[in-house]
Design a protein around this motif. Structure first.
Motif, PDB file in Angstrom:
ATOM      1  N   ALA A   4       1.147  -0.991  -0.395  1.00 30.99           N
ATOM      2  CA  ALA A   4      -0.176   0.139   0.361  1.00 30.99           C
ATOM      3  C   ALA A   4       0.775   1.283   0.325  1.00 30.99           C
ATOM      4  CB  ALA A   4      -1.143  -0.020   1.733  1.00 30.99           C
ATOM      5  N   PHE A   5       0.864   2.111  -0.786  1.00 27.39           N
ATOM      6  CA  PHE A   5       1.323   3.063  -0.853  1.00 27.39           C
ATOM      7  C   PHE A   5       0.237   4.601  -0.331  1.00 27.39           C
ATOM      8  CE2 PHE A   5       4.191   6.099  -3.695  1.00 27.39           C
ATOM      9  CZ  PHE A   5       5.715   6.022  -2.991  1.00 27.39           C
ATOM     10  N   ILE A   6       1.084   4.742   1.026  1.00 30.50           N
ATOM     11  CA  ILE A   6      -0.154   5.670   1.707  1.00 30.50           C
ATOM     12  C   ILE A   6       0.202   7.074   1.231  1.00 30.50           C
ATOM     13  CG2 ILE A   6      -1.128   5.635   3.553  1.00 30.50           C
ATOM     14  CD1 ILE A   6      -0.991   3.200   4.708  1.00 30.50           C
ATOM     15  N   ASN A   7      -0.810   8.385   1.317  1.00 31.19           N
ATOM     16  CA  ASN A   7      -0.394   9.875   0.670  1.00 31.19           C
ATOM     17  C   ASN A   7      -0.460  10.047   2.611  1.00 31.19           C
ATOM     18  OD1 ASN A   7      -0.851  12.269   0.527  1.00 31.19           O
ATOM     19  ND2 ASN A   7      -1.297  12.184  -1.425  1.00 31.19           N
ATOM     20  N   ILE A   8       0.368  10.624   2.895  1.00 39.53           N
ATOM     21  CA  ILE A   8       0.124  11.275   3.858  1.00 39.53           C
ATOM     22  C   ILE A   8       0.801  12.917   3.654  1.00 39.53           C
ATOM     23  CG2 ILE A   8       1.776   9.539   5.231  1.00 39.53           C
ATOM     24  CD1 ILE A   8       4.343  10.582   4.113  1.00 39.53           C
ATOM     25  N   GLU A   9      -0.105  13.993   2.341  1.00 44.17           N
ATOM     26  CA  GLU A   9       0.589  14.597   2.025  1.00 44.17           C
ATOM     27  C   GLU A   9       0.158  15.548   3.516  1.00 44.17           C
ATOM     28  OE1 GLU A   9       0.332  18.328  -1.977  1.00 44.17           O
ATOM     29  OE2 GLU A   9      -0.778  16.013  -1.445  1.00 44.17           O
ATOM     30  N   LYS A  10      -1.624  15.598   4.315  1.00 44.51           N
ATOM     31  CA  LYS A  10      -2.212  15.625   4.735  1.00 44.51           C
ATOM     32  C   LYS A  10      -1.322  15.975   6.447  1.00 44.51           C
ATOM     33  CE  LYS A  10      -6.609  14.624   3.244  1.00 44.51           C
ATOM     34  NZ  LYS A  10      -7.791  13.880   3.674  1.00 44.51           N
ATOM     35  N   THR A  11      -0.058  15.093   6.635  1.00 45.82           N
ATOM     36  CA  THR A  11       0.542  15.143   8.134  1.00 45.82           C
ATOM     37  C   THR A  11       1.587  16.405   7.743  1.00 45.82           C
ATOM     38  OG1 THR A  11       2.014  14.285   6.819  1.00 45.82           O
ATOM     39  CG2 THR A  11       0.436  12.788   7.927  1.00 45.82           C
ATOM     40  N   ASN A  12       1.688  16.848   6.674  1.00 49.40           N
ATOM     41  CA  ASN A  12       2.294  18.464   6.099  1.00 49.40           C
ATOM     42  C   ASN A  12       4.025  17.291   6.809  1.00 49.40           C
ATOM     43  OD1 ASN A  12       0.573  19.964   5.465  1.00 49.40           O
ATOM     44  ND2 ASN A  12       0.104  20.807   7.204  1.00 49.40           N
ATOM     45  N   LEU A  13       4.622  16.538   6.610  1.00 50.64           N
ATOM     46  CA  LEU A  13       5.619  16.026   7.153  1.00 50.64           C
ATOM     47  C   LEU A  13       6.674  15.032   5.700  1.00 50.64           C
ATOM     48  CD1 LEU A  13       5.166  14.082  10.375  1.00 50.64           C
ATOM     49  CD2 LEU A  13       6.222  16.719  10.033  1.00 50.64           C
ATOM     50  N   ASP A  14       7.349  15.223   5.548  1.00 46.46           N
ATOM     51  CA  ASP A  14       7.969  14.521   4.067  1.00 46.46           C
ATOM     52  C   ASP A  14       8.337  12.805   4.936  1.00 46.46           C
ATOM     53  OD1 ASP A  14      11.054  13.355   5.180  1.00 46.46           O
ATOM     54  OD2 ASP A  14      10.439  15.973   5.763  1.00 46.46           O
ATOM     55  N   SER A  15       8.545  11.774   4.054  1.00 44.89           N
ATOM     56  CA  SER A  15       7.874  10.617   3.741  1.00 44.89           C
ATOM     57  C   SER A  15       9.055   9.852   4.953  1.00 44.89           C
ATOM     58  CB  SER A  15       8.331  10.552   2.547  1.00 44.89           C
ATOM     59  OG  SER A  15       9.704  10.019   2.208  1.00 44.89           O
ATOM     60  N   VAL A  16      10.068  10.229   4.963  1.00 50.01           N
ATOM     61  CA  VAL A  16      11.222  10.695   5.804  1.00 50.01           C
ATOM     62  C   VAL A  16      11.076  10.825   7.616  1.00 50.01           C
ATOM     63  CG1 VAL A  16      13.579  10.288   6.920  1.00 50.01           C
ATOM     64  CG2 VAL A  16      13.235  10.207   3.792  1.00 50.01           C
ATOM     65  N   SER A  17      10.391  11.570   7.815  1.00 45.86           N
ATOM     66  CA  SER A  17      10.526  12.592   8.687  1.00 45.86           C
ATOM     67  C   SER A  17       8.833  11.778   9.482  1.00 45.86           C
ATOM     68  CB  SER A  17       9.589  14.187   8.686  1.00 45.86           C
ATOM     69  OG  SER A  17      10.911  14.696   7.999  1.00 45.86           O
ATOM     70  N   PHE A  18       7.679  11.232   8.883  1.00 46.28           N
ATOM     71  CA  PHE A  18       6.296  10.668   9.383  1.00 46.28           C
ATOM     72  C   PHE A  18       7.662   9.251   9.536  1.00 46.28           C
ATOM     73  CE2 PHE A  18       3.296   7.546   7.962  1.00 46.28           C
ATOM     74  CZ  PHE A  18       2.263   8.184   8.521  1.00 46.28           C
ATOM     75  N   VAL A  19       7.738   8.546   8.931  1.00 49.15           N
ATOM     76  CA  VAL A  19       7.992   7.306   9.530  1.00 49.15           C
ATOM     77  C   VAL A  19       9.180   7.339  10.506  1.00 49.15           C
ATOM     78  CG1 VAL A  19       9.891   5.239   8.414  1.00 49.15           C
ATOM     79  CG2 VAL A  19       8.050   6.230   6.792  1.00 49.15           C
ATOM     80  N   GLU A  20       9.558   8.030  10.751  1.00 50.74           N
ATOM     81  CA  GLU A  20      10.757   8.082  11.757  1.00 50.74           C
ATOM     82  C   GLU A  20       9.414   8.637  13.423  1.00 50.74           C
ATOM     83  OE1 GLU A  20      15.099   9.845  11.013  1.00 50.74           O
ATOM     84  OE2 GLU A  20      13.847  11.520  10.966  1.00 50.74           O
ATOM     85  N   LYS A  21       8.494   9.148  12.912  1.00 52.38           N
ATOM     86  CA  LYS A  21       7.558  10.219  13.969  1.00 52.38           C
ATOM     87  C   LYS A  21       7.024   8.448  14.264  1.00 52.38           C
ATOM     88  CE  LYS A  21       3.536  12.480  14.946  1.00 52.38           C
ATOM     89  NZ  LYS A  21       4.052  12.839  16.300  1.00 52.38           N
ATOM     90  N   VAL A  22       5.919   7.864  13.111  1.00 51.16           N
ATOM     91  CA  VAL A  22       5.708   7.177  13.566  1.00 51.16           C
ATOM     92  C   VAL A  22       6.545   5.580  14.225  1.00 51.16           C
ATOM     93  CG1 VAL A  22       4.627   4.298  12.582  1.00 51.16           C
ATOM     94  CG2 VAL A  22       4.497   7.246  11.382  1.00 51.16           C
ATOM     95  N   LEU A  23       7.295   5.472  13.804  1.00 46.80           N
ATOM     96  CA  LEU A  23       8.834   4.204  14.437  1.00 46.80           C
ATOM     97  C   LEU A  23       8.553   5.072  16.058  1.00 46.80           C
ATOM     98  CD1 LEU A  23      10.397   1.785  14.064  1.00 46.80           C
ATOM     99  CD2 LEU A  23      12.274   3.665  13.421  1.00 46.80           C
ATOM    100  N   GLU A  24       9.453   6.270  16.375  1.00 45.59           N
ATOM    101  CA  GLU A  24       9.139   6.586  17.432  1.00 45.59           C
ATOM    102  C   GLU A  24       7.780   6.088  18.672  1.00 45.59           C
ATOM    103  OE1 GLU A  24      11.052  10.475  17.040  1.00 45.59           O
ATOM    104  OE2 GLU A  24      12.637   9.460  16.044  1.00 45.59           O
ATOM    105  N   GLU A  25       7.120   6.968  17.741  1.00 43.24           N
ATOM    106  CA  GLU A  25       5.368   6.844  19.090  1.00 43.24           C
ATOM    107  C   GLU A  25       4.930   5.648  18.906  1.00 43.24           C
ATOM    108  OE1 GLU A  25       3.351  10.100  18.560  1.00 43.24           O
ATOM    109  OE2 GLU A  25       5.633  11.508  17.907  1.00 43.24           O
ATOM    110  N   THR A  26       5.279   4.450  18.081  1.00 39.59           N
ATOM    111  CA  THR A  26       4.468   3.821  17.723  1.00 39.59           C
ATOM    112  C   THR A  26       4.574   2.528  17.942  1.00 39.59           C
ATOM    113  OG1 THR A  26       3.159   3.752  15.763  1.00 39.59           O
ATOM    114  CG2 THR A  26       2.552   4.975  16.576  1.00 39.59           C
ATOM    115  N   ASN A  27       6.544   2.150  17.199  1.00 39.50           N
ATOM    116  CA  ASN A  27       6.799   1.784  17.270  1.00 39.50           C
ATOM    117  C   ASN A  27       6.429   0.241  16.036  1.00 39.50           C
ATOM    118  OD1 ASN A  27       8.245   1.949  19.447  1.00 39.50           O
ATOM    119  ND2 ASN A  27       8.463  -0.095  20.243  1.00 39.50           N
TER     120      ASN A  27
END
Length: 383
Positions: A319-342
């Motif tokens: 699944a190639f999930i659109n994250i544009e609404k978060t206003n984060l680039d993809s690396v920042s989003f992945v890092e945030k998700v990893l840090e906060e949800t594992n």
């Protein structure tokens, strides 16, 4: 001796964000890894048992460097039966996975400066393999609003007198797009008209969920080199077995190159592949059904999360999930998700600088209970 004694091109490797993220992930407890395209399914017991018996019966030696006669003929018969495509045995080669075939083909085809068109988002090894062969990758974008289909006008504009090939991947990793037969036919016509090759990565051919898959070789048999693998449809990633189908004069040179690399694909894996292809109708549909169900579940979960969106998935296991609404680039989003949800996913930037950075790739390679837990965690995030 130190790192400055190695080849200059490797002395200052590019920053590997994926490696950094993966290293960080390994240290986390309770990690839910949705990053890698390695199915959680175990190879079907019948394949394992047959390979075990074959090993005991002596299939532990080299085959010919292009594969055993039985393996090659089984591939020929499979394409005749399933797709009504006729190939000669000297066009088929057993490979150590599909990427091995792609490497060989690019080594055969490219002179320094030859251009290879790659459609973004793309499976990241393509770029490196073109560069390793001395070629120049030329990227063309595809967009969500176009169903991630190749825009033929954009493709035409990218073709030059240096164009040697285009790499096509459908069903697509990472977008889940399935190119229409009309798109394949139009690409084939351009290849024939402009005298370049189509390197068609069809690893996910079985994972075309809503329409029958038609191989590229149907439209341009003289211009097409086909790559496929047992890794996904048969849940055989660790067996490292695939095949390429090419014009015989290309396969002849690939033989010479490969005899200085791997010599042959693993014999026991070829035997497993023979059993798999001859029992395709029994073994593959259940695997495909698992991923179709998982991706449809992912679609429902994404739809309920206001900061995510997902274009309808037509195939593959991603699944190639659109994250544009978060206003984060993809690396920042992945890092945030990893840090906060594992929960670990791959930044879309890994699949293309131009079109990937508003997306992340989720591999549906864990069962629905794991996917549920992942989305239960993700939906609580704040942006």
């Amino acid at each position: 001796m130190n790192k400055f004694s190695i080849a200059k091109r490797h002395q200052q490797p590019a920053e590997n964000l994926l490696m950094e993220i993966a290293t960080k992930a390994k240290a986390l407890p309770d990690l839910l890894d949705l990053s890698i395209g390695d199915p959680d399914l175990i190879t079907d017991e019948t394949i394992i048992n047959q390979a075990f018996e074959d090993a005991k019966n002596g299939f532990t030696h080299y085959t010919a460097s292009d594969g055993s006669q039985t393996f090659i003929q089984t591939v020929v018969d499979f394409y005749q039966k399933k797709y009504n495509l006729s190939f000669k045995p000297n066009q088929v080669r057993a490979t150590v996975g599909a990427l091995h075939g792609m490497y060989l083909a690019l080594q055969v085809l490219l002179d320094p400066g030859d251009e290879v068109i790659i459609h973004e988002p793309y499976f990241s090894p393509y770029k490196d393999q073109v560069l390793f062969a001395g070629g120049t990758p030329v990227f063309i974008p595809t967009y969500e609003e176009d169903d991630f289909q190749i825009n033929l006008d954009v493709l035409k504009a990218a073709i030059t007198d240096k164009t040697k090939a285009i790499i096509i991947n459908s069903p697509n990793n990472p977008t889940g797009a399935v190119f229409s037969a009309e798109t394949f036919k139009a690409i084939a016509e351009l290849a024939i008209e402009n005298n370049f090759y189509i390197l068609s990565d069809e690893v996910y051919e079985a994972f075309s969920f809503y329409e029958d898959f038609v191989p590229m070789a149907t439209f341009a048999p003289e211009n097409t080199i086909t790559f496929s693998s047992f890794s996904k449809a048969f849940a055989m990633t660790g067996w490292r077995i695939g095949y390429m189908i090419a014009p015989d004069y290309i396969n002849d040179i690939a033989k010479l190159i490969n005899e200085s690399l791997t010599y042959s694909a693993p014999t026991i894996s070829q035997q497993a592949g023979i059993y798999g292809l001859t029992h395709y109708d029994t073994l593959v549909p259940p695997v495909v059904a698992v991923f179709k169900e998982r991706l449809e579940y992912v679609g429902k979960r994404v739809e309920a999360i206001d900061f995510l969106s997902l274009h309808p998935i037509k195939g593959s296991m991603y699944a190639f999930i659109n994250i544009e609404k978060t206003n984060l680039d993809s690396v920042s989003f992945v890092e945030k998700v990893l840090e906060e949800t594992n929960v670990l996913m791959i930044p879309g930037k890994a699949f293309g600088e131009t079109t990937g950075d508003n997306y992340i790739r989720l591999a549906a390679t864990q069962n629905i209970d794991v996917l549920k837990e992942a989305f239960d965690r993700i939906e609580k995030l704040q942006f």
